[in-house]
Design an enzyme around this catalytic site. Sequence first.
Site, PDB file in Angstrom:
ATOM      1  N   CYS A   1       4.861   6.999   3.065  1.00 41.33           N
ATOM      2  CA  CYS A   1       5.175   5.990   2.051  1.00 41.33           C
ATOM      3  C   CYS A   1       6.003   6.605   0.924  1.00 41.33           C
ATOM      4  CB  CYS A   1       3.897   5.335   1.541  1.00 41.33           C
ATOM      5  SG  CYS A   1       4.176   3.750   0.715  1.00 41.33           S
TER       6      CYS A   1
ATOM      7  N   HIS B   1       0.802   3.636   6.673  1.00 43.06           N
ATOM      8  CA  HIS B   1      -0.523   4.096   6.266  1.00 43.06           C
ATOM      9  C   HIS B   1      -1.489   3.920   7.431  1.00 43.06           C
ATOM     10  CE1 HIS B   1       0.370   4.706   2.050  1.00 43.06           C
ATOM     11  NE2 HIS B   1       0.940   3.514   1.991  1.00 43.06           N
TER      12      HIS B   1
END
Length: 492
Positions: free
Chosen positions: A331, A434
């Site tokens: 991310c 994630h």
Amino acid sequence: MKGIMVVGTTSHAGKSLVATAICRILSRRGWRVAPFKGQNMALNAYVTPNGGEIGYAQAVQAWAAGVVPWVEMNPILLKPQGDMTSQVIIKGRPVGKITAKDYYEQYFELGWRTIEESLKHLSTEFDLLVCEGAGSPAEINLKHRDLSNMRIAKHLGAPTILVVDIERGGAFAHVVGTLELLDPEERALIRGVVINKFRGQRSILEPGIKWLEERTGIPVVGVIPWMEQVFPAEDSLDLLERRYRKSFSEINIAVIRLPRISNFTDFDPLEAEPSVSIRYLSPKHELGHPDAVILPGTKTTIADLILMQKTGMAEALQNYAAAGGTILGICGGFQMMGQMIADPEGIEGQAGRYQGLNLLPIKTVITGQKIARQRQITSNYPQEGLPVTGFEIHQGRSRAELQSAQPQVFHTLFDDPNLGLVDSCQSIWGTYLHGIFDNGPWRRAWLNRLRQQRGLKSLPTGVANYREQRENLLDSLAVQVERHLDLTPFLS
């Protein structure tokens, strides 16, 4: 609606652990139960099936209850961004960025209406709610605008558990002081005290318990011993309190502990690997010689990137990569590893363009529109064809420029080319996904690359996903807590 409220004398007293255990205990007894936290401030988030964000702790509690996470289980999520501001997420959707002072002036009434609506909605589907408070219910300067603690307990008429962490010292003073600061109507809802993280012989504690019960008129309904398992943490302060128990590990991984680190629950599956040791490393410290480095997610990508450049960690990572070291960015960490990050609207602060670590051939533009969604994809690396699930939460679009990446060759990590890249040596990795390590076969395949470099035997990749380990962990938690907790006063 029936409910049980769990509040704590302090932050980190163990509210989340107790609430999670109760969810699993009651679910095992046949209750249709759901978790609830009216307002949560956390950087660990989860994306529900409908694309809404909630605190990761409430997702774990939902799994403990055997139900799918809903946004109504955590209707207000505040994600700190630095400079005393937070992103406000209501019913899973971001609605703005605001200071604490302005938040309570502008969002308090809307927040309470949202909480009432969520409670009403949950009441149509569940027999009982296990509600978790936040911080302390006795912050006298905040009680009039508190959306997490006794206001909810009073609204539900919920019998309330007060949890205290005895390891910190001063536990009896914390309990008595908290009760003294509650209003009579609030105090009347406290039906039991739970002493958490106790080490030693119960007989030594008994005189204190007897005194406390006589002094307050409230029974001690549980003394929960210290438990060694690592449970999902709500904020980065928990990382400082983790005790690294592994006396021996074959693979050592450093996670850069960024100031606004987010979704570090991504690494719980790695912590659960017997042969792997995780070390959380401040950007101000020496990098050393780990087998791999992970750049995690962050709520303030640009500010944390600048800090790494100022402390010398950025240069250390570049040198580490040049020497053949393995780096994986997730991310915000993925964005940092690129050539450039642009923030034309000043969403993260001052508008501008910022030089990245130049480890991946990507350029990122921070945008106001947030992407939050679950994903089911297929891997290209480290092993082709592995099914992978996870979720995205990011503000920013990254564009890969693979033609300009020579002499290094990069490949798309998954069948969706926008989700990540890896170099041909499989040492530089980056992804928006994630929960990637939750996927057991993918995790083991990635770890086996590190093991090969150390001349170690490969681990079997035909393993279950982490959710099965998590289920076993939740069952173990329920068994241990139920042995030491009397829920009878809260269920009658």
